[in-house]
Enzyme design. Structure first.
Site, short mmCIF file in Angstrom:
data_model
loop_
_atom_site.label_atom_id
_atom_site.label_comp_id
_atom_site.label_asym_id
_atom_site.label_seq_id
_atom_site.Cartn_x
_atom_site.Cartn_y
_atom_site.Cartn_z
N GLU A 1 35.03 9.38 77.62
CA GLU A 1 34.76 8.50 76.21
C GLU A 1 36.11 8.44 75.50
OE1 GLU A 1 34.32 6.71 72.94
OE2 GLU A 1 32.65 6.48 74.51
N CYS B 1 32.67 13.48 81.31
CA CYS B 1 32.42 12.92 80.03
C CYS B 1 31.12 13.49 79.48
CB CYS B 1 32.04 11.46 80.36
SG CYS B 1 31.78 10.28 78.75
N CYS C 1 25.32 9.43 79.70
CA CYS C 1 24.27 8.26 79.90
C CYS C 1 23.95 8.67 81.33
CB CYS C 1 25.43 7.15 80.13
SG CYS C 1 26.27 6.93 78.19
N CYS D 1 33.55 4.53 88.14
CA CYS D 1 34.59 5.60 87.93
C CYS D 1 33.60 6.86 87.95
CB CYS D 1 35.11 5.47 86.58
SG CYS D 1 36.76 5.31 86.91
N HIS E 1 24.76 -1.87 76.40
CA HIS E 1 23.85 -1.71 77.69
C HIS E 1 22.26 -1.73 77.20
CE1 HIS E 1 27.35 -0.56 80.01
NE2 HIS E 1 27.44 0.76 79.33
N CYS F 1 25.40 6.62 84.86
CA CYS F 1 26.82 6.77 85.22
C CYS F 1 27.12 7.87 85.73
CB CYS F 1 27.54 6.85 83.86
SG CYS F 1 29.32 7.01 83.92
N SER G 1 37.63 0.95 75.01
CA SER G 1 36.21 1.03 75.24
C SER G 1 35.56 2.23 74.43
CB SER G 1 35.82 1.03 76.63
OG SER G 1 34.59 1.44 77.07
N CYS H 1 42.65 0.36 85.38
CA CYS H 1 41.57 0.98 84.52
C CYS H 1 42.00 2.51 84.55
CB CYS H 1 40.29 0.63 85.13
SG CYS H 1 38.78 1.64 84.51
#
Length: 365
Positions: free
Chosen positions: A182, A126, A130, A357, A240, A133, A215, A119
């Site tokens: 992202e 990011c 969100c 992460c 989600h 996260c 993703s 991964c």
């Protein structure tokens, strides 16, 4: 009030130019400019992608007098491993990387009986904000270069190949862009990385496109762009929530592109590539794990080329968000299956090493 989104990364100093940033033609030009024969570029690429070697002094088929200057021009050191943390008897290994400018990001190597998955991160931080996260809460520091993304793979593959990961020597079979960032917001470099990962040696690592998953939280124009590339990579949508009201809160990009638009783009991708789309769904206690939401999700997905990956939330320290109760998770699965939707609950690898992460980098900072 919708959370702030950051699409454009802050301008910062660029990492050194690396072999992986360049096309074969560009590599040959650099070598020629150094007064060397252009075929030396291919030799170096073969060592790097085929032999997983990034030290030019070990490349004995290069002229001894030229190794240092060729190494400096094409193989500068991009990443330094700050630490490796392991769990699952060493079968899961998380690496915290430091880039040339001190920026920190992570990758996670997961060894299973039938495959090895890595991964990787595509951004430091990011911009998608969100709230559940760790990376999203850190904000966006910068995009990673193609070389920095590829180097996570080559360095991990080298350790695996040389038996430095539990379980003996092995090869990476699957790459997932599900680390920090992202991927679709760093589209050009992510796409270049996919080519370096999947092109045959000496142009790349020769890993099958079907073993690569990209993703996204749902940047619809970028999904359509990916469709036009006519690749065989798998698309994963971090959904989600099945309803716009909740998804606006959990995944703020939903204020731009609603659930229906994101799923329509996913079905276009599946229809063009023939590849099953993966729907990522982090189950969060009392937030998005209600039985009626499972039914709504099942109705949206029924009859499509899709698989749901339910993720028991790996809670971040001090967060109000936590994993669903086991009975709620079981009911969610049962209801999706009742709609004829394929579903699995993700193995919670790496929980004791802050496997989600962004947690390791946040702790280090």
């Amino acid at each position: 009030m919708p959370a702030e989104l950051t699409f454009v990364a802050p301008r910062r100093a660029k990492p050194p130019r690396h072999l992986a940033d360049l096309t074969p033609q560009e590599r040959a030009q650099i070598v020629t400019d150094l007064g060397e024969k252009p075929f030396r570029a291919k030799q170096i690429a073969k060592h790097y992608f085929g032999g997983l070697e990034s030290d030019a002094s070990a490349m004995t088929d290069l002229p001894a007098a030229s190794r240092e200057k060729l190494g400096e021009a094409l193989l500068p050191r991009l990443l330094t491993p700050v630490k490796h943390i392991t769990c699952d008897n060493g079968m899961t290994r998380k690496t915290l990387w430091k880039a040339f400018d001190g920026v920190l990001f992570e990758s996670v190597l997961m060894r299973y009986p039938d495959r090895v998955t890595l991964c990787i991160s595509s951004q430091a931080g990011c911009g998608m904000n969100c709230p559940f996260c760790a990376t999203g809460q850190a904000g966006l520091t910068r995009n990673l270069s193609t070389g920095e993304i590829v180097e996570q793979v080559v360095s991990s593959a080298r350790d695996l190949d040389r038996g430095q990961v539990a379980g003996g020597p092995g090869r990476i079979s699957n790459i997932v862009f599900m680390g920090m960032g992202e991927p679709m917001a760093n589209y050009k470099r992510v796409l270049e990385t996919v080519r370096r990962i999947t092109d045959p040696v000496p142009e790349g690592l020769g890993i099958s496109q079907r073993g690569v998953t990209v993703s996204t939280v749902g940047l619809v124009p970028a999904i359509d762009k990916l469709i036009s590339e006519k690749m065989q990579v798998r698309l994963a949508i971090s959904l989600h929530a099945p309803d716009d009201e909740l998804r606006d809160e959990l995944v703020p990009i939903n204020t731009r592109w609603k659930v229906a638009e994101v799923l329509d783009a996913a079905w276009r991708y599946a229809g063009t590539t023939g590849r099953r789309v993966s729907i990522e769904y982090a189950l969060i206690k009392d937030i998005n794990d209600q039985a009626w939401r499972a039914d709504l999700l099942g109705e949206l997905l029924r009859g499509h080329l899709v698989h749901v990956n339910l993720i028991p939330l790996n809670p971040t320290p001090g967060s109000k968000w936590t994993a669903s109760r086991p009975e709620d998770e079981r009911e969610f699965v049962r209801r999706l299956q009742a709609h004829g939707v394929s579903v699995t609950v993700r193995d919670t690898r790496g929980q004791e090493i802050d496997g989600a992460c962004g947690q390791l980098a946040a702790a280090e900072n």
